[in-house]
Write an enzyme that holds these catalytic residues in place. Structure first.
Site, PDB file in Angstrom:
ATOM      1  N   ALA A  65       0.492  -0.694   0.234  1.00 17.29           N
ATOM      2  CA  ALA A  65       0.340  -0.090  -0.318  1.00 17.29           C
ATOM      3  C   ALA A  65       1.085   1.361  -0.352  1.00 17.29           C
ATOM      4  O   ALA A  65       1.986   1.099   0.381  1.00 17.29           O
ATOM      5  CB  ALA A  65      -0.609  -0.238   1.065  1.00 17.29           C
ATOM      6  N   GLY A 108       0.846  -4.985   0.969  1.00 16.47           N
ATOM      7  CA  GLY A 108      -0.457  -4.430  -0.110  1.00 16.47           C
ATOM      8  C   GLY A 108      -0.456  -5.438  -1.036  1.00 16.47           C
ATOM      9  O   GLY A 108      -1.385  -6.427  -1.641  1.00 16.47           O
ATOM     10  N   GLU A 111      -1.034  -9.248  -1.224  1.00 18.19           N
ATOM     11  CA  GLU A 111      -2.264  -9.659  -1.043  1.00 18.19           C
ATOM     12  C   GLU A 111      -2.629  -9.753  -1.854  1.00 18.19           C
ATOM     13  O   GLU A 111      -4.091 -10.680  -1.919  1.00 18.19           O
ATOM     14  CB  GLU A 111      -2.772  -8.601   0.845  1.00 18.19           C
ATOM     15  CG  GLU A 111      -1.892  -8.545   1.729  1.00 18.19           C
ATOM     16  CD  GLU A 111      -2.326  -7.943   2.739  1.00 18.19           C
ATOM     17  OE1 GLU A 111      -2.202  -6.262   2.410  1.00 18.19           O
ATOM     18  OE2 GLU A 111      -2.938  -7.888   4.376  1.00 18.19           O
ATOM     19  N   GLU A 131       4.825  -5.308   7.189  1.00 20.08           N
ATOM     20  CA  GLU A 131       4.196  -3.765   8.317  1.00 20.08           C
ATOM     21  C   GLU A 131       4.363  -3.758   9.091  1.00 20.08           C
ATOM     22  O   GLU A 131       4.488  -3.370   9.929  1.00 20.08           O
ATOM     23  CB  GLU A 131       2.166  -4.766   8.146  1.00 20.08           C
ATOM     24  CG  GLU A 131       2.030  -4.320   6.058  1.00 20.08           C
ATOM     25  CD  GLU A 131       1.634  -5.745   5.825  1.00 20.08           C
ATOM     26  OE1 GLU A 131       2.808  -6.793   5.760  1.00 20.08           O
ATOM     27  OE2 GLU A 131       1.179  -5.516   4.896  1.00 20.08           O
TER      28      GLU A 131
END
Ligand code: CO8
Length: 257
Positions: A65, A108, A111, A131
């Site tokens: 992200a 992300g 993911e 993260e």
């Protein structure tokens, strides 16, 4: 349709979306997720497309992200805005989707790859959920999909230490379906998607739904679901064609109905 953060191409029955923010290693910001959603929604409705491919660049599938976009958010911004829910657009697809991963697939990015139906990785791919090093945890399914894919021991290792896992280890662990040399990644992913797209679409969509059901149900319920779905496919023209073609020793011509 022209996009700023992705590139879109059609190769036979394969609809390709390439993440394209080279200045940020394809970090996933709101605009990119919005454009990804638009492109995949258009492919879902496009009768020419039987399978999606999601890829990035040689250096990065996606490095996570966009930290610069997320950094200043308050709890209320995050909770009320629920910005991660947009990412589910990939997990909600009904046509099959293949992730072609080269370079970094982190946070992300990992993911997003795991929301796809299977991952083909180049030898340079690196997977991770770092993260924890940012003072947070995975937020788009990382702790759940990774654990189901590779088991508790390795998922804990990756989520707690933030270390990266190379392609070979990822294949051994069951996260990745195939590993190919970097220069063959694109061709391999498109070829796989075209093979899927050449199948009966109702059968391919049902196979995807049935395999996904294995994650959401008990074995007995999953097997019951599979059997009902199997019987239901006998209502399709493609089942008649597929079996007739086998008996007549020819290639099937599926009509996708
Ligand atoms: N967000 C924003 N920018 C990024 C990101 C990122 N995730 N990753 C890289 N960039 C930018 C860098 O800031 C840099 O920009 P600039 O040149 O302007 O400084 C550029 O991309 C190139 O990066 P590096 O110079 O760092 O390249 P290196 O080759 O030295 O390092 C790494 C590559 C190891 C991948 C390094 O960039 C890195 O560690 N990136 C961050 C990885 C990370 O922590 N990812 C997890 C992010 S958090 C997350 O994904 C939470 C998901 C939960 C769901 C959220 C839904 C929105």
């Amino acid at each position: 349709m022209s996009y700023e953060t992705i590139q879109v191409e059609i190769h036979g029955g394969a609809g390709l979306v390439r993440l394209h923010r080279p200045e940020a290693l394809n970090a996933l910001n709101a605009r990119l997720i919005d454009e990804l959603d638009q492109a995949l929604t258009a492919f879902e409705a496009d009768e020419r497309i039987g399978c999606h491919v999601l890829t990035g660049s040689e250096k990065a599938f996606a490095a996570g992200a966009d930290i610069k976009e997320m950094q200043a958010k308050s709890f209320a911004d995050a909770y009320l805005g629920d910005f991660i829910s947009r990412w589910e657009c990939v997990a909600r697809l009904r046509k099959p989707i293949i992730a072609a991963v080269s370079g970094y697939a982190l946070g992300g990015g990992c993911e997003l790859a795991m929301m796809c139906d299977f991952i083909i990785a180049s030898e340079t791919a690196q997977f991770g959920q770092p993260e924890i090093k940012l003072g947070v945890i995975p937020g788009a399914g990382g702790t759940q999909r990774l654990t189901r894919a590779i088991g508790k021991a390795k998922a804990m290792d990756l989520c707690l230490t933030g270390r990266f896992m190379g392609a070979e280890e990822a294949e051994r662990a069951g996260l990745v379906a195939r590993v190919v040399p970097e220069e063959q990644l694109f061709a391999e992913a498109i070829k796989a998607a075209q093979i899927v797209a050449g199948m009966s679409l109702p059968a391919a969509m049902t196979a995807k739904e049935a395999v996904d059901r294995a994650y959401e149900s008990t074995l007995a319920e999953g097997v019951k679901f599979e059997r009902r779905a199997f019987y239901a496919l006998f209502a399709t023209e493609d089942q008649k064609e597929g079996m007739a073609a086998f008996i007549e020793k020819r290639r099937p011509k599926f009509k996708n109905r």
